[in-house]
Design an enzyme around this catalytic site. Structure first.
Site, PDB file in Angstrom:
ATOM      1  N   GLY A  14       0.822  -1.203   0.000  1.00 37.05           N
ATOM      2  CA  GLY A  14       0.000   0.000   0.000  1.00 37.05           C
ATOM      3  C   GLY A  14       0.856   1.254   0.000  1.00 37.05           C
ATOM      4  O   GLY A  14       1.889   1.300   0.671  1.00 37.05           O
ATOM      5  N   ARG A  75       1.091  -5.291  -5.708  1.00 39.61           N
ATOM      6  CA  ARG A  75       1.320  -6.551  -5.008  1.00 39.61           C
ATOM      7  C   ARG A  75       1.606  -7.603  -6.075  1.00 39.61           C
ATOM      8  O   ARG A  75       0.985  -7.615  -7.126  1.00 39.61           O
ATOM      9  CB  ARG A  75       0.098  -6.921  -4.166  1.00 39.61           C
ATOM     10  CG  ARG A  75      -0.261  -5.795  -3.189  1.00 39.61           C
ATOM     11  CD  ARG A  75      -1.387  -6.195  -2.247  1.00 39.61           C
ATOM     12  NE  ARG A  75      -1.891  -5.038  -1.516  1.00 39.61           N
ATOM     13  CZ  ARG A  75      -1.338  -4.533  -0.426  1.00 39.61           C
ATOM     14  NH1 ARG A  75      -0.234  -5.061   0.054  1.00 39.61           N
ATOM     15  NH2 ARG A  75      -1.871  -3.489   0.179  1.00 39.61           N
ATOM     16  N   ASP A 106       4.677  -5.035   5.989  1.00 37.83           N
ATOM     17  CA  ASP A 106       4.800  -6.471   6.262  1.00 37.83           C
ATOM     18  C   ASP A 106       5.143  -7.293   5.034  1.00 37.83           C
ATOM     19  O   ASP A 106       6.104  -8.062   5.027  1.00 37.83           O
ATOM     20  CB  ASP A 106       3.471  -6.997   6.838  1.00 37.83           C
ATOM     21  CG  ASP A 106       3.376  -6.798   8.332  1.00 37.83           C
ATOM     22  OD1 ASP A 106       4.203  -6.049   8.875  1.00 37.83           O
ATOM     23  OD2 ASP A 106       2.473  -7.390   8.940  1.00 37.83           O
ATOM     24  N   GLY A 107       4.339  -7.156   3.981  1.00 34.49           N
ATOM     25  CA  GLY A 107       4.518  -7.959   2.774  1.00 34.49           C
ATOM     26  C   GLY A 107       5.855  -7.707   2.115  1.00 34.49           C
ATOM     27  O   GLY A 107       6.520  -8.629   1.639  1.00 34.49           O
ATOM     28  N   THR A 129       4.197   2.674   5.679  1.00 36.59           N
ATOM     29  CA  THR A 129       2.821   2.211   5.867  1.00 36.59           C
ATOM     30  C   THR A 129       2.089   3.191   6.778  1.00 36.59           C
ATOM     31  O   THR A 129       2.666   3.665   7.762  1.00 36.59           O
ATOM     32  CB  THR A 129       2.771   0.794   6.483  1.00 36.59           C
ATOM     33  OG1 THR A 129       1.426   0.486   6.890  1.00 36.59           O
ATOM     34  CG2 THR A 129       3.682   0.668   7.692  1.00 36.59           C
ATOM     35  N   ASP A 131      -0.269   2.474   8.765  1.00 33.89           N
ATOM     36  CA  ASP A 131      -0.831   1.800   9.941  1.00 33.89           C
ATOM     37  C   ASP A 131       0.032   1.889  11.192  1.00 33.89           C
ATOM     38  O   ASP A 131      -0.449   1.634  12.293  1.00 33.89           O
ATOM     39  CB  ASP A 131      -1.092   0.324   9.629  1.00 33.89           C
ATOM     40  CG  ASP A 131      -2.233   0.140   8.647  1.00 33.89           C
ATOM     41  OD1 ASP A 131      -3.211   0.910   8.734  1.00 33.89           O
ATOM     42  OD2 ASP A 131      -2.147  -0.759   7.793  1.00 33.89           O
ATOM     43  N   ASP A 133       2.241  -0.151  12.277  1.00 35.85           N
ATOM     44  CA  ASP A 133       2.115  -1.441  12.955  1.00 35.85           C
ATOM     45  C   ASP A 133       3.350  -2.321  12.832  1.00 35.85           C
ATOM     46  O   ASP A 133       3.259  -3.552  12.850  1.00 35.85           O
ATOM     47  CB  ASP A 133       0.891  -2.192  12.426  1.00 35.85           C
ATOM     48  CG  ASP A 133       0.965  -2.451  10.927  1.00 35.85           C
ATOM     49  OD1 ASP A 133       1.855  -1.881  10.265  1.00 35.85           O
ATOM     50  OD2 ASP A 133       0.125  -3.219  10.415  1.00 35.85           O
ATOM     51  N   ARG A 175      -7.299  -2.459   9.275  1.00 36.26           N
ATOM     52  CA  ARG A 175      -7.867  -3.807   9.245  1.00 36.26           C
ATOM     53  C   ARG A 175      -7.324  -4.660  10.386  1.00 36.26           C
ATOM     54  O   ARG A 175      -8.033  -5.451  10.990  1.00 36.26           O
ATOM     55  CB  ARG A 175      -7.562  -4.457   7.890  1.00 36.26           C
ATOM     56  CG  ARG A 175      -8.267  -5.802   7.672  1.00 36.26           C
ATOM     57  CD  ARG A 175      -8.056  -6.335   6.263  1.00 36.26           C
ATOM     58  NE  ARG A 175      -6.641  -6.552   5.965  1.00 36.26           N
ATOM     59  CZ  ARG A 175      -5.941  -5.825   5.103  1.00 36.26           C
ATOM     60  NH1 ARG A 175      -6.510  -4.828   4.463  1.00 36.26           N
ATOM     61  NH2 ARG A 175      -4.669  -6.086   4.875  1.00 36.26           N
ATOM     62  N   ALA A 190     -13.113  12.200  20.461  1.00 37.13           N
ATOM     63  CA  ALA A 190     -14.167  11.208  20.237  1.00 37.13           C
ATOM     64  C   ALA A 190     -14.735  10.676  21.552  1.00 37.13           C
ATOM     65  O   ALA A 190     -14.026  10.568  22.555  1.00 37.13           O
ATOM     66  CB  ALA A 190     -13.618  10.053  19.404  1.00 37.13           C
ATOM     67  N   ARG A 249     -25.442   9.169  11.924  1.00 30.04           N
ATOM     68  CA  ARG A 249     -24.916   9.112  10.561  1.00 30.04           C
ATOM     69  C   ARG A 249     -23.581   8.375  10.549  1.00 30.04           C
ATOM     70  O   ARG A 249     -22.844   8.364  11.535  1.00 30.04           O
ATOM     71  CB  ARG A 249     -24.722  10.523   9.990  1.00 30.04           C
ATOM     72  CG  ARG A 249     -26.002  11.364   9.962  1.00 30.04           C
ATOM     73  CD  ARG A 249     -27.068  10.735   9.066  1.00 30.04           C
ATOM     74  NE  ARG A 249     -28.337  11.419   9.176  1.00 30.04           N
ATOM     75  CZ  ARG A 249     -28.722  12.418   8.372  1.00 30.04           C
ATOM     76  NH1 ARG A 249     -27.911  12.850   7.418  1.00 30.04           N
ATOM     77  NH2 ARG A 249     -29.899  12.975   8.529  1.00 30.04           N
ATOM     78  N   HIS A 255      -9.929   5.551   1.387  1.00 26.32           N
ATOM     79  CA  HIS A 255      -8.567   5.717   0.879  1.00 26.32           C
ATOM     80  C   HIS A 255      -8.063   7.153   0.875  1.00 26.32           C
ATOM     81  O   HIS A 255      -6.891   7.393   0.557  1.00 26.32           O
ATOM     82  CB  HIS A 255      -8.466   5.118  -0.523  1.00 26.32           C
ATOM     83  CG  HIS A 255      -8.398   3.616  -0.514  1.00 26.32           C
ATOM     84  ND1 HIS A 255      -9.516   2.844  -0.306  1.00 26.32           N
ATOM     85  CD2 HIS A 255      -7.360   2.766  -0.634  1.00 26.32           C
ATOM     86  CE1 HIS A 255      -9.162   1.568  -0.325  1.00 26.32           C
ATOM     87  NE2 HIS A 255      -7.862   1.491  -0.526  1.00 26.32           N
TER      88      HIS A 255
END
Length: 325
Positions: A14, A75, A106-107, A129, A131, A133, A175, A190, A249, A255
């Site tokens: 990504g 990918r 990761d990938g 990335t 994320d 992570d 995800r 929030a 709502r 993206h």
């Protein structure tokens, strides 16, 4: 050990804001150290198909501020096969490439690790990335921009939420990781943040909404797409069934979180790590991801870096509860 005279740089998986800044840093630092530099289009797929182009100073001019990646990304199913990786190695040899710098997550590091084992190609990785992570860096390239994009979007959503006394449930990317949701949720005030790392208790969420301040003109719930409940629409349905009078709502940011001009933090991070990757290769390092920990460059073996962070800072979750009163 063979001396390095020519390096290749690629982006994979990504896209994330700051990848172009990283490419620029790798290319220009390579040239600074009198290396020949080539760009590999579309990640591992381009290594298999031979989409390899020469890079010079002008190739990376005026890209530090651009989102996405000028080298494109993809990918590659073929790279998952022995035959595909063999073809990639043949192109590495054909083009006289001595070492690689891969920018991804990761990938990317999983594929790079296998490639090193099979063909002994020196590769260093940069954490690209949104994320955040990966183990071995406080922040990944693109994360800061992504959370600021979310904050900007949610601030705008809150404006209309306050105008209409609405509850907005905003779904963000994540995800497998809730770090985008967690930090942007705190940054936007929030009422609740739902993430994959913790089990969501819908009953508890509904009770919090019921016991919360009745005079609040707007409420925001941030949901990571990988939350175990099933996403923003599932949460909205549960809220609507319990509180039919609340104007609820859903907004899926999607993206848009990947795009946009990278923040200053991401540009500087990408630049530092890009230069560091070239210097690491020249110092005969390989099979490691560069990261920044406590403002210092750190090297983490690919196989350790790709282990997903399964835990989040519980103090941040506590802060959400305290500040949502």
């Amino acid at each position: 050990m063979k001396s390095i005279k020519k390096i290749g740089v690629f982006t994979s998986g990504g896209d994330s804001p700051g990848m172009n800044a990283a490419i620029r840093a790798v290319v220009r630092s390579g040239l600074y150290y009198n290396l020949e530099v080539v760009g590999i289009m579309r990640g591992f797929e381009g290594l298999i198909t031979g989409e390899i182009i020469p890079m010079d100073r002008k190739s990376v001019a005026n890209i530090v501020q651009r989102g996405g990646t000028i080298l494109k990304t993809a990918r590659s199913d073929d790279f998952r096969t022995v035959e595909g990786r063999k073809k990639a190695f043949e192109n590495v040899q054909k083009h006289g490439i001595d070492a690689l710098v891969g920018i991804g997550g990761d990938g990317t590091f999983t594929g790079a690790s296998i490639f090193i084992e099979e063909f002994d190609v020196p590769i260093m990785g940069l954490p690209g990335t949104i994320d955040n992570d990966l183990i071995g860096t406080d922040f990944t390239i693109g994360y800061d921009t992504a959370i600021n994009t979310v904050v900007d979007a949610v601030d705008k959503i809150r404006d209309t939420a306050e105008s209409h006394d609405r509850l907005f449930i905003v779904e963000v990317m994540g995800r497998d990781s809730g770090l985008i949701a967690l930090r942007s949720g705190i940054g936007t005030g929030a009422e609740a943040i739902l993430i994959p790392e913790t089990k969501t208790d819908i009953t508890h969420l509904l009770e919090r909404l019921e016991s919360g301040r009745k005079d609040k003109s707007s409420k925001i719930i941030i949901v990571a797409e990988g939350d175990d409940v099933g996403g923003a629409f599932v949460v909205a349905k549960a809220v609507k069934e319990k509180f039919p009078s609340i104007d609820t709502r859903v907004s899926i940011l999607g993206h848009m979180q990947r795009g946009g001009s990278p923040s200053c933090m991401d540009r500087v991070l990408a630049s530092r790590l890009g230069v560091g990757a070239v210097e690491a290769l020249l110092a005969n390092r390989r099979g490691e991801m560069l990261g920044l920990v406590n403002n210092e460059i750190q090297y983490t073996p690919f196989k350790q870096a790709i282990k997903h962070l399964g835990e989040v800072d519980t103090n941040l979750l506590k802060i959400v509860d305290i500040l949502s009163l």
